[in-house]
Design a protein around this motif. Structure first.
Motif, PDB file in Angstrom:
ATOM      1  N   CYS A 165      -3.471   0.035 -70.717  1.00 56.48           N
ATOM      2  CA  CYS A 165      -4.031   0.936 -71.719  1.00 56.48           C
ATOM      3  C   CYS A 165      -5.554   0.951 -71.734  1.00 56.48           C
ATOM      4  CB  CYS A 165      -3.531   0.553 -73.117  1.00 56.48           C
ATOM      5  SG  CYS A 165      -1.782   0.871 -73.388  1.00 56.48           S
ATOM      6  N   ILE A 166      -6.192   0.058 -70.985  1.00 57.64           N
ATOM      7  CA  ILE A 166      -7.652   0.029 -70.978  1.00 57.64           C
ATOM      8  C   ILE A 166      -8.166   0.386 -69.598  1.00 57.64           C
ATOM      9  CG2 ILE A 166      -7.783  -1.686 -72.822  1.00 57.64           C
ATOM     10  CD1 ILE A 166      -8.381  -3.794 -70.715  1.00 57.64           C
ATOM     11  N   GLU A 167      -9.399   0.817 -69.550  1.00 58.69           N
ATOM     12  CA  GLU A 167     -10.048   1.205 -68.303  1.00 58.69           C
ATOM     13  C   GLU A 167     -11.354   0.431 -68.199  1.00 58.69           C
ATOM     14  OE1 GLU A 167     -11.106   5.384 -66.014  1.00 58.69           O
ATOM     15  OE2 GLU A 167     -11.243   5.282 -68.196  1.00 58.69           O
ATOM     16  N   VAL A 168     -11.545  -0.231 -67.058  1.00 53.95           N
ATOM     17  CA  VAL A 168     -12.714  -1.083 -66.862  1.00 53.95           C
ATOM     18  C   VAL A 168     -13.565  -0.497 -65.739  1.00 53.95           C
ATOM     19  CG1 VAL A 168     -13.505  -3.451 -66.517  1.00 53.95           C
ATOM     20  CG2 VAL A 168     -11.222  -3.029 -67.455  1.00 53.95           C
ATOM     21  N   TYR A 169     -14.836  -0.257 -66.028  1.00 54.45           N
ATOM     22  CA  TYR A 169     -15.743   0.286 -65.012  1.00 54.45           C
ATOM     23  C   TYR A 169     -17.162  -0.172 -65.307  1.00 54.45           C
ATOM     24  CZ  TYR A 169     -16.556   3.758 -68.696  1.00 54.45           C
ATOM     25  OH  TYR A 169     -16.845   4.366 -69.885  1.00 54.45           O
ATOM     26  N   GLY A 170     -18.091   0.125 -64.397  1.00 54.81           N
ATOM     27  CA  GLY A 170     -19.467  -0.318 -64.576  1.00 54.81           C
ATOM     28  C   GLY A 170     -19.544  -1.837 -64.582  1.00 54.81           C
TER      29      GLY A 170
ATOM     30  N   ALA B 242     -10.089  -3.983 -75.571  1.00 58.90           N
ATOM     31  CA  ALA B 242      -8.725  -4.148 -76.077  1.00 58.90           C
ATOM     32  C   ALA B 242      -8.662  -3.909 -77.580  1.00 58.90           C
ATOM     33  CB  ALA B 242      -8.202  -5.537 -75.729  1.00 58.90           C
ATOM     34  N   LYS B 243      -9.667  -4.410 -78.288  1.00 57.21           N
ATOM     35  CA  LYS B 243      -9.702  -4.205 -79.736  1.00 57.21           C
ATOM     36  C   LYS B 243      -9.791  -2.723 -80.072  1.00 57.21           C
ATOM     37  CE  LYS B 243     -12.496  -4.895 -83.868  1.00 57.21           C
ATOM     38  NZ  LYS B 243     -13.785  -5.360 -84.424  1.00 57.21           N
ATOM     39  N   TRP B 244     -10.678  -1.997 -79.387  1.00 56.09           N
ATOM     40  CA  TRP B 244     -10.832  -0.568 -79.667  1.00 56.09           C
ATOM     41  C   TRP B 244      -9.579   0.215 -79.274  1.00 56.09           C
ATOM     42  CZ3 TRP B 244     -14.029   0.509 -83.134  1.00 56.09           C
ATOM     43  CH2 TRP B 244     -15.290  -0.083 -83.224  1.00 56.09           C
ATOM     44  N   ALA B 245      -8.789  -0.336 -78.333  1.00 58.33           N
ATOM     45  CA  ALA B 245      -7.537   0.324 -77.950  1.00 58.33           C
ATOM     46  C   ALA B 245      -6.416   0.043 -78.945  1.00 58.33           C
ATOM     47  CB  ALA B 245      -7.111  -0.111 -76.547  1.00 58.33           C
ATOM     48  N   GLY B 246      -6.679  -0.826 -79.929  1.00 62.63           N
ATOM     49  CA  GLY B 246      -5.690  -1.086 -80.973  1.00 62.63           C
ATOM     50  C   GLY B 246      -4.969  -2.411 -80.858  1.00 62.63           C
ATOM     51  N   PHE B 247      -5.381  -3.268 -79.914  1.00 61.59           N
ATOM     52  CA  PHE B 247      -4.750  -4.572 -79.740  1.00 61.59           C
ATOM     53  C   PHE B 247      -5.556  -5.607 -80.527  1.00 61.59           C
ATOM     54  CE2 PHE B 247      -3.736  -2.102 -75.930  1.00 61.59           C
ATOM     55  CZ  PHE B 247      -2.346  -2.168 -75.972  1.00 61.59           C
TER      56      PHE B 247
ATOM     57  N   LEU C 232     -26.573  -3.176 -72.029  1.00 63.61           N
ATOM     58  CA  LEU C 232     -26.476  -1.719 -71.989  1.00 63.61           C
ATOM     59  C   LEU C 232     -25.011  -1.287 -72.069  1.00 63.61           C
ATOM     60  CD1 LEU C 232     -29.140  -0.844 -69.264  1.00 63.61           C
ATOM     61  CD2 LEU C 232     -29.332  -0.520 -71.736  1.00 63.61           C
ATOM     62  N   ASP C 233     -24.134  -2.014 -71.356  1.00 63.99           N
ATOM     63  CA  ASP C 233     -22.713  -1.674 -71.410  1.00 63.99           C
ATOM     64  C   ASP C 233     -22.123  -1.965 -72.788  1.00 63.99           C
ATOM     65  OD1 ASP C 233     -22.207  -0.572 -68.914  1.00 63.99           O
ATOM     66  OD2 ASP C 233     -22.069  -2.529 -67.972  1.00 63.99           O
ATOM     67  N   LEU C 234     -22.632  -2.991 -73.465  1.00 63.02           N
ATOM     68  CA  LEU C 234     -22.154  -3.258 -74.823  1.00 63.02           C
ATOM     69  C   LEU C 234     -22.474  -2.085 -75.737  1.00 63.02           C
ATOM     70  CD1 LEU C 234     -20.944  -5.077 -76.987  1.00 63.02           C
ATOM     71  CD2 LEU C 234     -23.195  -6.157 -77.242  1.00 63.02           C
ATOM     72  N   ALA C 235     -23.689  -1.540 -75.608  1.00 60.10           N
ATOM     73  CA  ALA C 235     -24.052  -0.364 -76.409  1.00 60.10           C
ATOM     74  C   ALA C 235     -23.129   0.805 -76.087  1.00 60.10           C
ATOM     75  CB  ALA C 235     -25.509   0.018 -76.148  1.00 60.10           C
ATOM     76  N   SER C 236     -22.791   0.967 -74.799  1.00 61.08           N
ATOM     77  CA  SER C 236     -21.890   2.051 -74.409  1.00 61.08           C
ATOM     78  C   SER C 236     -20.511   1.874 -75.020  1.00 61.08           C
ATOM     79  CB  SER C 236     -21.770   2.103 -72.875  1.00 61.08           C
ATOM     80  OG  SER C 236     -23.013   2.397 -72.283  1.00 61.08           O
ATOM     81  N   ILE C 237     -20.003   0.628 -74.966  1.00 60.24           N
ATOM     82  CA  ILE C 237     -18.675   0.365 -75.508  1.00 60.24           C
ATOM     83  C   ILE C 237     -18.635   0.611 -77.011  1.00 60.24           C
ATOM     84  CG2 ILE C 237     -17.025  -1.480 -76.005  1.00 60.24           C
ATOM     85  CD1 ILE C 237     -17.645  -2.629 -73.283  1.00 60.24           C
ATOM     86  N   MET C 238     -19.681   0.167 -77.723  1.00 62.86           N
ATOM     87  CA  MET C 238     -19.707   0.363 -79.164  1.00 62.86           C
ATOM     88  C   MET C 238     -19.724   1.848 -79.502  1.00 62.86           C
ATOM     89  SD  MET C 238     -19.466  -2.653 -80.311  1.00 62.86           S
ATOM     90  CE  MET C 238     -19.678  -2.280 -82.040  1.00 62.86           C
ATOM     91  N   PHE C 239     -20.488   2.625 -78.744  1.00 61.98           N
ATOM     92  CA  PHE C 239     -20.535   4.067 -78.997  1.00 61.98           C
ATOM     93  C   PHE C 239     -19.198   4.720 -78.660  1.00 61.98           C
ATOM     94  CE2 PHE C 239     -21.055   8.385 -77.382  1.00 61.98           C
ATOM     95  CZ  PHE C 239     -21.608   9.010 -78.495  1.00 61.98           C
ATOM     96  N   ILE C 240     -18.653   4.392 -77.482  1.00 68.59           N
ATOM     97  CA  ILE C 240     -17.396   5.003 -77.051  1.00 68.59           C
ATOM     98  C   ILE C 240     -16.263   4.628 -77.993  1.00 68.59           C
ATOM     99  CG2 ILE C 240     -15.633   4.984 -75.240  1.00 68.59           C
ATOM    100  CD1 ILE C 240     -17.960   4.736 -73.223  1.00 68.59           C
ATOM    101  N   GLY C 241     -16.255   3.336 -78.425  1.00 70.55           N
ATOM    102  CA  GLY C 241     -15.193   2.900 -79.312  1.00 70.55           C
ATOM    103  C   GLY C 241     -15.183   3.646 -80.633  1.00 70.55           C
ATOM    104  N   LYS C 242     -16.379   3.930 -81.177  1.00 67.91           N
ATOM    105  CA  LYS C 242     -16.459   4.592 -82.480  1.00 67.91           C
ATOM    106  C   LYS C 242     -16.472   6.107 -82.377  1.00 67.91           C
ATOM    107  CE  LYS C 242     -18.774   0.923 -85.095  1.00 67.91           C
ATOM    108  NZ  LYS C 242     -19.953   0.578 -85.927  1.00 67.91           N
ATOM    109  N   PHE C 243     -17.150   6.625 -81.344  1.00 63.43           N
ATOM    110  CA  PHE C 243     -17.383   8.070 -81.302  1.00 63.43           C
ATOM    111  C   PHE C 243     -16.915   8.724 -80.007  1.00 63.43           C
ATOM    112  CE2 PHE C 243     -20.796   6.155 -83.891  1.00 63.43           C
ATOM    113  CZ  PHE C 243     -20.505   6.755 -85.106  1.00 63.43           C
TER     114      PHE C 243
END
Length: 312
Positions: free
Chosen positions: A167-172, A182-187, A217-228
């Motif tokens: 259910c998750i996709e890992v890149y960069g 995983a948390k943002w995917a609901g686990f 930089l990737d943490l900022a991306s994940i936080m943005f993608i997870g919320k928005f």
């Protein structure tokens, strides 16, 4: 199948035979059905030849060779696609992760019903200045920003319920933030286990100082993608509205001052150009939000990698 073990690697020819034998011993002692996916991320040594020989001697060992170096995230993502075990175990190929931890990591997924269990290298044998101290800073920052409370977010030794990796996709460089993904995917059942950390036996570390910059930089991306990620207009639209509204208020004030007092021309005052700038930026942010809504992370080529050869 009980377990799929995923081992991303680059230039680890010395450690692979010992690692494969160690994993096989642990699996046989615990009567697990398993496979091992060794993902060669563009090695320039004889790692692929070693994987071929190991696979010929043990049909449970399978391999994927990338045509060039894509990074650890790409290797893990390809391994996740191939894995068929009920529990997925990831570990590094440098023998710093102990396969003896596998039975407990498996039990915590199957019996304790965790979705993901991350290893915690409580006692480390890395350089304190170049690895341990930056790692503590990174883990503290990630925990504060994401709400995922782990002591060692980037530990390569982890176990997953199979549905998580599908259910998750890992890149960069996002392998560092798989628990956050995983948390943002609901686990939500994310656990931690103290694991043995061993000193590197062969070779040298493949990661440089640039990983810290890329990681944040990737943490900022994940936080943005997870919320928005699915509603970018909520982010850009709010910023655009605020900016445009500030500009509109300034322009309104200047217009009233001109009409009521006739003391200055609107364009004679520097604040007029601030009003224009705010309204232009607000309009651009609105347009960015609309474009983001159309795109919504649907780039089809983002996670395609050239596989030169595959075993198994």
């Amino acid at each position: 199948m009980d377990i799929s073990v995923i081992v991303p690697l680059k230039n680890e020819e010395e450690s692979l035979p010992e690692l494969a034998a160690w994993i096989q011993r642990v699996m046989d002692e615990n009567h697990f059905t398993y496979d091992i996916w060794m993902i060669d991320d563009g090695s320039t040594d004889n790692s692929w030849e070693v994987i071929r020989a190991l696979s010929a001697g043990n049909h449970n060992i399978k391999g994927i060779k990338f045509q060039r170096n894509y990074g650890k995230s790409a290797a893990l993502n390809e391994g996740f696609r191939q894995a068929q075990g009920d529990v997925i175990i990831t570990m590094d190929a440098d023998l710093q992760d102990s396969p003896d931890e596998i039975p407990d990591l498996y039990r915590m997924i199957r019996e304790d019903n965790f979705d993901l269990v991350s290893g915690w290298k409580k006692k480390r044998y890395d350089n304190a200045l170049t690895k341990n101290l930056p790692s503590k800073l990174y883990n503290y920052t990630t925990t504060r920003m994401s709400g995922v409370k782990l002591h060692d977010m980037n530990c390569g030794l982890k176990s997953y319920n199979r549905k998580v990796v599908k259910c998750i996709e890992v890149y960069g460089e996002m392998h560092r933030y798989i628990p956050v993904l995983a948390k943002w995917a609901g686990f939500r059942r994310i656990g931690e286990k103290v694991v043995e950390h061993r000193a590197r036996k062969y070779g040298v570390s493949k990661f440089g100082l640039e990983r810290f910059i890329n990681g944040f930089l990737d943490l900022a991306s994940i936080m943005f993608i997870g919320k928005f990620g699915k509603r970018p207009m909520h982010f850009f639209g709010a910023l655009g509205f605020f900016s445009f509204f500030i500009g509109f208020l300034i322009a309104g004030y200047l217009a009233i001052a001109k009409i009521a007092f006739d003391k200055y021309n609107m364009t004679d005052r520097p604040i007029f150009f601030l009003a224009l700038l705010c309204m232009i930026i607000g309009s651009q942010l609105f347009l960015t939000g609309f474009i983001g809504e159309l795109v919504t992370r649907n780039a089809p080529e983002r996670n395609n990698y050239l596989v030169e050869e595959q075993i198994g």
